[in-house]
Design a protein around this motif. Sequence first.
Motif, PDB file in Angstrom:
ATOM      1  N   PRO A  89      11.286  36.294  33.741  1.00 52.42           N
ATOM      2  CA  PRO A  89      10.745  35.506  32.208  1.00 52.42           C
ATOM      3  C   PRO A  89      10.712  34.133  32.545  1.00 52.42           C
ATOM      4  O   PRO A  89      11.600  33.322  33.206  1.00 52.42           O
ATOM      5  CB  PRO A  89      11.984  35.761  31.301  1.00 52.42           C
ATOM      6  CG  PRO A  89      12.662  36.885  32.228  1.00 52.42           C
ATOM      7  CD  PRO A  89      12.592  37.023  33.375  1.00 52.42           C
TER       8      PRO A  89
ATOM      9  N   GLY B  32       5.681  32.776  29.513  1.00 54.71           N
ATOM     10  CA  GLY B  32       5.644  34.162  29.250  1.00 54.71           C
ATOM     11  C   GLY B  32       6.236  34.702  27.986  1.00 54.71           C
ATOM     12  O   GLY B  32       5.593  35.506  27.172  1.00 54.71           O
ATOM     13  N   LEU B  33       7.257  34.071  27.612  1.00 54.37           N
ATOM     14  CA  LEU B  33       8.080  34.233  26.302  1.00 54.37           C
ATOM     15  C   LEU B  33       7.258  33.905  25.169  1.00 54.37           C
ATOM     16  O   LEU B  33       7.267  34.559  24.125  1.00 54.37           O
ATOM     17  CB  LEU B  33       9.367  33.568  26.272  1.00 54.37           C
ATOM     18  CG  LEU B  33      10.500  34.167  27.319  1.00 54.37           C
ATOM     19  CD1 LEU B  33      11.800  33.234  27.609  1.00 54.37           C
ATOM     20  CD2 LEU B  33      10.857  35.332  27.031  1.00 54.37           C
TER      21      LEU B  33
ATOM     22  N   HIS C 163       3.928  33.525  24.994  1.00 56.73           N
ATOM     23  CA  HIS C 163       2.846  34.601  25.145  1.00 56.73           C
ATOM     24  C   HIS C 163       3.258  35.830  24.230  1.00 56.73           C
ATOM     25  O   HIS C 163       2.535  36.388  23.354  1.00 56.73           O
ATOM     26  CB  HIS C 163       2.557  35.129  26.329  1.00 56.73           C
ATOM     27  CG  HIS C 163       1.322  36.015  26.385  1.00 56.73           C
ATOM     28  ND1 HIS C 163       0.016  35.863  25.848  1.00 56.73           N
ATOM     29  CD2 HIS C 163       1.302  37.427  26.675  1.00 56.73           C
ATOM     30  CE1 HIS C 163      -0.666  36.864  26.160  1.00 56.73           C
ATOM     31  NE2 HIS C 163       0.077  37.912  26.408  1.00 56.73           N
ATOM     32  N   GLU C 164       4.644  36.375  24.697  1.00 55.55           N
ATOM     33  CA  GLU C 164       4.966  37.396  23.912  1.00 55.55           C
ATOM     34  C   GLU C 164       5.362  37.300  22.397  1.00 55.55           C
ATOM     35  O   GLU C 164       4.851  38.103  21.675  1.00 55.55           O
ATOM     36  CB  GLU C 164       6.234  38.023  24.636  1.00 55.55           C
ATOM     37  CG  GLU C 164       5.924  38.732  25.883  1.00 55.55           C
ATOM     38  CD  GLU C 164       5.219  39.839  25.501  1.00 55.55           C
ATOM     39  OE1 GLU C 164       5.426  40.739  24.709  1.00 55.55           O
ATOM     40  OE2 GLU C 164       4.183  40.168  26.124  1.00 55.55           O
TER      41      GLU C 164
ATOM     42  N   ARG D 154       1.905  37.480  20.688  1.00 51.96           N
ATOM     43  CA  ARG D 154       1.181  38.731  20.846  1.00 51.96           C
ATOM     44  C   ARG D 154       1.364  39.557  19.651  1.00 51.96           C
ATOM     45  O   ARG D 154       2.175  39.924  19.218  1.00 51.96           O
ATOM     46  CB  ARG D 154       1.505  39.633  22.198  1.00 51.96           C
ATOM     47  CG  ARG D 154       0.765  40.621  22.704  1.00 51.96           C
ATOM     48  CD  ARG D 154       0.875  41.121  23.916  1.00 51.96           C
ATOM     49  NE  ARG D 154       2.095  41.797  24.370  1.00 51.96           N
ATOM     50  CZ  ARG D 154       2.277  43.086  24.567  1.00 51.96           C
ATOM     51  NH1 ARG D 154       1.221  43.981  24.324  1.00 51.96           N
ATOM     52  NH2 ARG D 154       3.424  43.338  24.810  1.00 51.96           N
TER      53      ARG D 154
ATOM     54  N   ARG E 261       0.595  43.684  18.312  1.00 55.01           N
ATOM     55  CA  ARG E 261       0.332  44.989  19.167  1.00 55.01           C
ATOM     56  C   ARG E 261      -0.427  45.859  18.159  1.00 55.01           C
ATOM     57  O   ARG E 261      -0.429  45.649  17.012  1.00 55.01           O
ATOM     58  CB  ARG E 261       1.697  45.461  19.595  1.00 55.01           C
ATOM     59  CG  ARG E 261       2.392  44.919  20.693  1.00 55.01           C
ATOM     60  CD  ARG E 261       3.908  45.279  20.685  1.00 55.01           C
ATOM     61  NE  ARG E 261       4.423  44.342  21.711  1.00 55.01           N
ATOM     62  CZ  ARG E 261       5.093  43.308  21.254  1.00 55.01           C
ATOM     63  NH1 ARG E 261       5.033  43.098  20.004  1.00 55.01           N
ATOM     64  NH2 ARG E 261       5.933  42.367  22.137  1.00 55.01           N
TER      65      ARG E 261
ATOM     66  N   ARG F  54      13.513  42.081  28.333  1.00 59.35           N
ATOM     67  CA  ARG F  54      13.121  42.271  27.106  1.00 59.35           C
ATOM     68  C   ARG F  54      14.405  41.849  26.345  1.00 59.35           C
ATOM     69  O   ARG F  54      14.123  41.802  25.180  1.00 59.35           O
ATOM     70  CB  ARG F  54      12.963  43.990  26.946  1.00 59.35           C
ATOM     71  CG  ARG F  54      11.522  44.634  27.559  1.00 59.35           C
ATOM     72  CD  ARG F  54      11.386  45.945  26.977  1.00 59.35           C
ATOM     73  NE  ARG F  54      12.231  46.765  28.064  1.00 59.35           N
ATOM     74  CZ  ARG F  54      12.212  48.140  27.828  1.00 59.35           C
ATOM     75  NH1 ARG F  54      11.695  48.620  26.646  1.00 59.35           N
ATOM     76  NH2 ARG F  54      13.036  48.695  28.550  1.00 59.35           N
TER      77      ARG F  54
ATOM     78  N   GLN G 210      13.679  38.294  25.481  1.00 61.04           N
ATOM     79  CA  GLN G 210      12.420  38.399  24.659  1.00 61.04           C
ATOM     80  C   GLN G 210      13.010  38.603  23.229  1.00 61.04           C
ATOM     81  O   GLN G 210      12.927  37.830  22.277  1.00 61.04           O
ATOM     82  CB  GLN G 210      11.503  39.129  25.148  1.00 61.04           C
ATOM     83  CG  GLN G 210      10.214  39.083  24.263  1.00 61.04           C
ATOM     84  CD  GLN G 210       9.353  37.458  24.481  1.00 61.04           C
ATOM     85  OE1 GLN G 210       9.529  37.216  25.369  1.00 61.04           O
ATOM     86  NE2 GLN G 210       9.039  37.239  23.303  1.00 61.04           N
ATOM     87  N   ARG G 211      13.840  39.679  23.176  1.00 59.11           N
ATOM     88  CA  ARG G 211      14.132  40.149  21.822  1.00 59.11           C
ATOM     89  C   ARG G 211      15.206  39.026  21.096  1.00 59.11           C
ATOM     90  O   ARG G 211      15.137  38.980  20.024  1.00 59.11           O
ATOM     91  CB  ARG G 211      14.678  41.636  22.160  1.00 59.11           C
ATOM     92  CG  ARG G 211      15.240  42.277  20.712  1.00 59.11           C
ATOM     93  CD  ARG G 211      14.216  42.150  19.519  1.00 59.11           C
ATOM     94  NE  ARG G 211      13.074  42.952  19.983  1.00 59.11           N
ATOM     95  CZ  ARG G 211      12.924  44.224  19.888  1.00 59.11           C
ATOM     96  NH1 ARG G 211      13.776  45.132  18.876  1.00 59.11           N
ATOM     97  NH2 ARG G 211      11.629  44.991  20.207  1.00 59.11           N
TER      98      ARG G 211
ATOM     99  N   GLU H 174      13.264  36.132  19.904  1.00 54.07           N
ATOM    100  CA  GLU H 174      12.464  36.449  18.601  1.00 54.07           C
ATOM    101  C   GLU H 174      13.040  36.733  17.400  1.00 54.07           C
ATOM    102  O   GLU H 174      13.103  36.013  16.341  1.00 54.07           O
ATOM    103  CB  GLU H 174      11.677  37.834  18.873  1.00 54.07           C
ATOM    104  CG  GLU H 174      10.347  37.866  19.992  1.00 54.07           C
ATOM    105  CD  GLU H 174      10.109  39.232  20.335  1.00 54.07           C
ATOM    106  OE1 GLU H 174       8.960  39.277  20.799  1.00 54.07           O
ATOM    107  OE2 GLU H 174      10.898  40.158  20.259  1.00 54.07           O
TER     108      GLU H 174
ATOM    109  N   ASN I  48       4.507  43.054  15.857  1.00 54.99           N
ATOM    110  CA  ASN I  48       5.210  41.583  16.421  1.00 54.99           C
ATOM    111  C   ASN I  48       6.501  41.440  16.004  1.00 54.99           C
ATOM    112  O   ASN I  48       6.868  41.031  14.478  1.00 54.99           O
ATOM    113  CB  ASN I  48       4.284  40.452  15.954  1.00 54.99           C
ATOM    114  CG  ASN I  48       4.829  38.936  16.467  1.00 54.99           C
ATOM    115  OD1 ASN I  48       5.737  38.444  16.184  1.00 54.99           O
ATOM    116  ND2 ASN I  48       4.047  38.579  17.525  1.00 54.99           N
TER     117      ASN I  48
END
Length: 627
Positions: free
Chosen positions: A15, A19-20, A22-23, A26, A28, A361, A364-365, A368, A411
Amino acid sequence: MRVPVPPAPAPPPRPTARGLLHELRRVRGAPPERTAFALRAALTMGIPVLAGWLAGDVAAGLMATIGGFTALYCGSRPYAARAIALAVIAVAFAVAVMFGLWLDHWPWLVLPTLVLVGMVATWLCNAVRLGPPGAYMFVLACAAGTAMPAQHLDPWHAGLLVLGGGAVGWVLHTAGALFQPRGPERRAVTAAARAVAASIDADDAHPDPHRHAAQALRESWQMLVGFQPIPARRHGELERLRALNRELHLLFAASIDAHLSEEERTGMQQRVRALSAEAMRPAIRRPATLPATAIPQGYPHSWTLLREGLLPGSNALRTVLRVGLAMLLAGVVAGALEVHRAYWAMAAALLMLHQGFDWPRTLQRSLERTLGTWIGLLLAGAILWLHPAGPWLAMMVMALQFVIEIAVVRNYAIAVVFITGAALTIASGGRPVDDIAGLLLARGLDTLIGCACALLVYRLLPTRTDAHTLAGGIGQCLQAVGRTCRVLASGEVATPEARAVRRDLQHRSFLLAESMDEAVAGPAQARRAAAKWWPGVSICQRLAYRVLAACWDVERNLVDAPESDASAPALRPEDAAMVAPALEAQAHAWLHLLPPPELPELPVLLEPDLPDLRRFLASQLRQAPSG
């Protein structure tokens, strides 16, 4: 039928801030029929609010919306199984709310009891594969019920209201049975067809498409067999779909052969596409009845999965322990900071950990969830300040829930903005909030504390996958290969006992692949173990696929053409006396990381995979030990 060993999978990138971010941005794609699912969820939340307004008790209507969370579960299951599961979930929500209201009178019991409830719910939901949102909603139901200003409701009264909301969700979530009674089964078969088509087209050096096809076929069999509480009607639609799925499985087993010509693969692809199209259209003629011996099994029995979830040293048990420790830590920290209703922080900690994500993940979660919550507090504050009432409140709750269900699969951070607004709107009980700023600050701190505690606990209890874990998984898979070879040598591959043995081999192969995935995404020590032991895992999976494909080949001759002159079986009865001890000895060596014994002359089915495994283990043991 040899599939070359691919190179070791590349570990996911560590991570980084870029990158974080970008996610976070993003978006989906949405799965099929997501709009219909979102509409059902919105109606399930709105109807109880309208009913409460018409009855003159909006708080009671909002209490009932907790039962509406029932509509978030089991959206892909067949309708009969879905009806049973949703009924159990609705009752569980009612019990959770009643339990939460009871706990409110015993403050000293709140922390240990909720920790225990969170751990048990995580274990049960993960073991029986209940799916998202999993254990989280049960703990949240307990917290949300106690947060509502509904002191005029007794616990039993609140439980009945929640049960009523669950009944609304039950009706809306099963109403599709009136229009497409076998819709979920049809979609499962077409999904399996897509995966089989990808597997046939795939480069043999990359086994992931084969694994995905095997998983999709197992899921479809679970839909067609395991999730069918009512026996299939003779010559009915379920039997037709089972026959189509069985032909797909036979095509997949045949496609494992690396010596197929391009013309043969093209023919297989055309047949797969025809089966996929046939699955989605009504039957033109009555299907033939499959004999009972031709119907495979789906998941292992629930008791087996429950036991696996508590195996010492397993990552499934590690997930349960993480949840318990993080909830306990979040509750203690929130209590020390005197945050009102600190168990909202405990629910946030559980949410980050209960699905057993890897570290990237989970990080990231958590990001978020935290950012989405703090932005969502602005939306929640605006709603609480406007204080919609009556039909406007119902419309607001429905709109929020609809957007949540559309956004959550595309998202997560955006979805959390609306989740925060919906949660605080429901928790207000339809009444004005005197200190909006204080409420918003408390909920923001809850999320921050819960996510921070979850990340800290994850670092304290990281994924544990090392050489012994991967080698032990190979050993257990080899034991399952040995049992399957005994069945194959006997020629009785279609009996219930033989199907259970074949199912166990497939399950062991999936568990081995999951262990490798966890290692690849794990800490540095686990990634080193993955890089070193990946060839052995790949060879073992290749062997498992070949043995299972041989079973399907024998079954094709037994069931479909019993009178034909079949080709010689892959294993003969006289082979069993030699093959079984050899496989058991190799399995013992892998389980205990001992030098593997020499192999006797083997049948073609086990060549060259078993000798490759033996040579690989011997070479690893000659090198320096690896973590």
